[in-house]
Design a protein around this motif. Structure first.
Motif, short mmCIF file in Angstrom:
data_model
loop_
_atom_site.label_atom_id
_atom_site.label_comp_id
_atom_site.label_asym_id
_atom_site.label_seq_id
_atom_site.Cartn_x
_atom_site.Cartn_y
_atom_site.Cartn_z
N ASN A 78 -1.26 100.27 -77.51
CA ASN A 78 -0.92 100.98 -76.27
C ASN A 78 0.03 102.13 -76.58
O ASN A 78 1.22 102.07 -76.27
CB ASN A 78 -0.27 100.02 -75.26
CG ASN A 78 -1.18 98.87 -74.88
OD1 ASN A 78 -2.18 99.06 -74.21
ND2 ASN A 78 -0.84 97.68 -75.33
N VAL A 79 -0.50 103.18 -77.20
CA VAL A 79 0.37 104.29 -77.59
C VAL A 79 1.00 104.97 -76.38
O VAL A 79 2.01 105.67 -76.51
CB VAL A 79 -0.40 105.33 -78.44
CG1 VAL A 79 -0.81 104.74 -79.76
CG2 VAL A 79 -1.60 105.88 -77.68
N GLU A 80 0.42 104.75 -75.20
CA GLU A 80 0.97 105.37 -74.00
C GLU A 80 2.37 104.84 -73.70
O GLU A 80 3.13 105.47 -72.95
CB GLU A 80 0.06 105.12 -72.80
CG GLU A 80 -1.30 105.80 -72.89
CD GLU A 80 -2.28 105.08 -73.80
OE1 GLU A 80 -1.98 103.93 -74.19
OE2 GLU A 80 -3.33 105.65 -74.12
N LEU A 143 -16.04 101.00 -75.46
CA LEU A 143 -16.97 102.11 -75.22
C LEU A 143 -16.22 103.44 -75.25
O LEU A 143 -16.69 104.41 -75.86
CB LEU A 143 -17.67 101.93 -73.88
CG LEU A 143 -18.70 103.01 -73.52
CD1 LEU A 143 -19.93 102.89 -74.41
CD2 LEU A 143 -19.11 102.89 -72.05
N LEU A 144 -15.06 103.48 -74.62
CA LEU A 144 -14.25 104.70 -74.62
C LEU A 144 -13.83 105.08 -76.03
O LEU A 144 -13.88 106.26 -76.41
CB LEU A 144 -13.01 104.52 -73.74
CG LEU A 144 -13.25 104.39 -72.23
CD1 LEU A 144 -11.93 104.13 -71.52
CD2 LEU A 144 -13.92 105.64 -71.67
N ASP A 145 -13.43 104.09 -76.82
CA ASP A 145 -13.03 104.37 -78.21
C ASP A 145 -14.19 104.98 -78.99
O ASP A 145 -14.02 105.94 -79.74
CB ASP A 145 -12.57 103.08 -78.90
CG ASP A 145 -11.23 102.57 -78.38
OD1 ASP A 145 -10.51 103.36 -77.75
OD2 ASP A 145 -10.92 101.39 -78.61
N VAL A 175 -9.79 114.55 -73.81
CA VAL A 175 -8.65 114.39 -72.90
C VAL A 175 -9.03 113.49 -71.72
O VAL A 175 -8.26 112.60 -71.32
CB VAL A 175 -8.17 115.77 -72.39
CG1 VAL A 175 -7.18 115.60 -71.24
CG2 VAL A 175 -7.53 116.55 -73.53
N LEU A 176 -10.23 113.68 -71.18
CA LEU A 176 -10.68 112.87 -70.04
C LEU A 176 -10.88 111.41 -70.44
O LEU A 176 -10.59 110.50 -69.66
CB LEU A 176 -11.98 113.45 -69.48
CG LEU A 176 -11.85 114.79 -68.75
CD1 LEU A 176 -13.22 115.36 -68.42
CD2 LEU A 176 -11.03 114.63 -67.46
N ILE A 177 -11.36 111.18 -71.66
CA ILE A 177 -11.52 109.80 -72.15
C ILE A 177 -10.16 109.13 -72.27
O ILE A 177 -9.99 107.96 -71.91
CB ILE A 177 -12.27 109.80 -73.50
CG1 ILE A 177 -13.74 110.17 -73.28
CG2 ILE A 177 -12.17 108.43 -74.18
CD1 ILE A 177 -14.51 110.44 -74.55
N GLU A 178 -9.18 109.85 -72.78
CA GLU A 178 -7.83 109.29 -72.90
C GLU A 178 -7.24 108.99 -71.52
O GLU A 178 -6.53 108.00 -71.34
CB GLU A 178 -6.94 110.24 -73.70
CG GLU A 178 -7.35 110.31 -75.18
CD GLU A 178 -6.55 111.31 -75.98
OE1 GLU A 178 -5.85 112.14 -75.36
OE2 GLU A 178 -6.63 111.27 -77.22
N ARG A 182 -6.07 105.27 -69.99
CA ARG A 182 -4.80 104.99 -69.32
C ARG A 182 -5.03 104.38 -67.94
O ARG A 182 -4.30 103.49 -67.51
CB ARG A 182 -3.96 106.27 -69.20
CG ARG A 182 -3.34 106.71 -70.52
CD ARG A 182 -2.28 107.77 -70.29
NE ARG A 182 -2.84 109.03 -69.84
CZ ARG A 182 -3.27 109.99 -70.65
NH1 ARG A 182 -3.21 109.83 -71.96
NH2 ARG A 182 -3.76 111.11 -70.17
N ASP A 183 -6.08 104.85 -67.24
CA ASP A 183 -6.41 104.29 -65.93
C ASP A 183 -6.73 102.79 -66.05
O ASP A 183 -6.28 101.98 -65.24
CB ASP A 183 -7.61 105.03 -65.32
CG ASP A 183 -7.24 106.41 -64.80
OD1 ASP A 183 -6.03 106.67 -64.62
OD2 ASP A 183 -8.15 107.23 -64.59
#
Length: 203
Positions: A78-80, A143-145, A175-178, A182-183
């Protein structure tokens, strides 16, 4: 090394639920010493995102001016949760899970989705490909990764297909995938987050 007790590798782990300021202070003392066998000290901070804000601020100066020959590795899912000043001083590598039949299917799905997005296929076609991820947060994250890695690969490919998209398009997709990741981490409905991502990239 396999047993986690190599003298030149220093591990830092959470004490309870977090990595506290004292643990980082102890790390700073250890990496100032000369390595025992090689020419480098390697520090590995496991679950780095569990560092308290105070611990992260203490680590910041070490990242800015590490002792000569020192490598510091921050492991995090969770780098966020890491402060921006920490991230800006790191090189971020995303590591996917080892290939398994399940992951292979997810990877194929990601390749198909990216291809459909590049071909500007209609939303209803894309939506049908997302249906099995609508209620599975863990697989949606995988899937996002996979999609992010595919887009990053596209950014360095130079062939006939690469003429169909711009570098700005690739950057925006990443950017949208990241943002979608986060969502999901914030608990937003999985199906909504994934559909919203596809609409934004396709738009």
């Amino acid at each position: 090394m396999n047993h986690g007790n190599h003298e030149d590798i220093i591990y830092v782990e959470a004490d309870g639920k977090s990595i506290k300021d004292e643990a980082v202070e102890e790390l700073q003392t250890k990496i100032k010493k000369k390595p025992f066998f090689g020419n480098r000290n390697i520090a590995v901070i496991k679950h780095a995102d569990t560092m308290t804000i105070r611990a992260q601020n203490r680590l910041l100066k070490t990242l800015e001016e590490p002792p000569e020959g020192t490598i510091i590795i921050l492991l995090s899912e969770n780098v966020e949760n890491l402060v921006s000043t920490i991230l800006s001083r790191c090189v971020v590598f995303r590591v996917n899970p080892f290939e398994t039949p399940e992951y292979g299917e997810i990877k194929e799905h990601a390749q198909m989705l990216v291809r459909m997005l590049l071909n500007k296929e209609p939303f209803y076609s894309l939506k049908s490909k997302l249906s099995e991820f609508a209620d599975d947060r863990e697989n949606a994250m995988k899937l996002l990764d996979s999609m992010e890695l595919i887009y990053r690969d596209l950014s360095i490919i130079n062939n006939k297909e690469s003429r169909n998209y711009t570098k700005d398009y690739i950057y925006r997709a990443v950017v949208l995938i990241e943002e979608a990741r986060r969502d999901l981490q914030r608990g937003i409905n999985t199906g909504y987050a994934m559909r919203n991502l596809i609409i934004k990239i396709g738009g």
